[in-house]
Design an enzyme around this catalytic site. Structure first.
Site, short mmCIF file in Angstrom:
data_model
loop_
_atom_site.label_atom_id
_atom_site.label_comp_id
_atom_site.label_asym_id
_atom_site.label_seq_id
_atom_site.Cartn_x
_atom_site.Cartn_y
_atom_site.Cartn_z
N ARG A 57 0.82 -1.21 0.00
CA ARG A 57 0.00 0.00 0.00
C ARG A 57 0.86 1.26 0.00
O ARG A 57 0.56 2.22 -0.71
CB ARG A 57 -0.93 0.02 1.21
N ASN A 68 -5.93 -2.91 2.11
CA ASN A 68 -5.87 -4.36 2.28
C ASN A 68 -7.27 -4.91 2.43
O ASN A 68 -8.14 -4.26 3.03
CB ASN A 68 -5.06 -4.73 3.53
#
Length: 100
Positions: free
Chosen positions: A28, A46
Site C-alpha cells: 500500500r 488491504n
C-alpha cells in the site's frame, strides 16, 4: 473569434484487485508513493482475504503505468493476479491509503 476552453485529458478510472504476496510487504505504501509520483489519484487498501484493492484515476497512460507497476509491486511482493475493471471516473483529488 472562437470560444477557447481548457479541456482536461479524458479521465479514466481503474478498479484493481491484486492477489499474491501483497500484504505485509509495504504494498500500500509503495503504491501510494508511485501513484503520487505519476500524478494518479485514488486509493489502496488491504482486504480481509489477503488481497489488495486499489482505485486509480488519471490519463490512459498514467493508469496503464500503474497497472503495469502493480504486477511488479514493491521488492518483497509477488503479485500473482491483477484483475482490472474500468469504471466511470469520480474526479478524486488525492491518493490515500484506506484502513478498515
Amino acid at each position: 473569434m472562437s470560444n477557447t476552453t481548457h479541456e482536461k485529458p479524458d479521465l479514466l478510472r481503474a478498479h484493481l484487485l491484486i492477489s499474491g504476496r501483497v500484504q505485509g510487504v509495504g504494498y500500500r505504501y509503495y503504491t501510494r508513493q508511485v501513484a503520487t509520483q505519476k500524478g494518479v489519484n485514488g486509493w489502496v487498501k488491504n482486504l480481509p482475504d489477503g488481497r489488495v484493492e486499489a482505485v486509480f484515476e488519471g490519463s490512459q497512460a498514467q493508469i496503464e503505468a500503474m497497472i503495469k507497476w502493480c504486477y511488479q509491486g514493491p521488492p518483497s511482493a509477488q503479485a500473482t493476479q491483477v484483475k482490472v475493471e474500468y469504471q466511470r471516473a469520480e474526479g478524486l483529488y488525492s491518493f490515500d491509503i484506506l484502513y478498515h
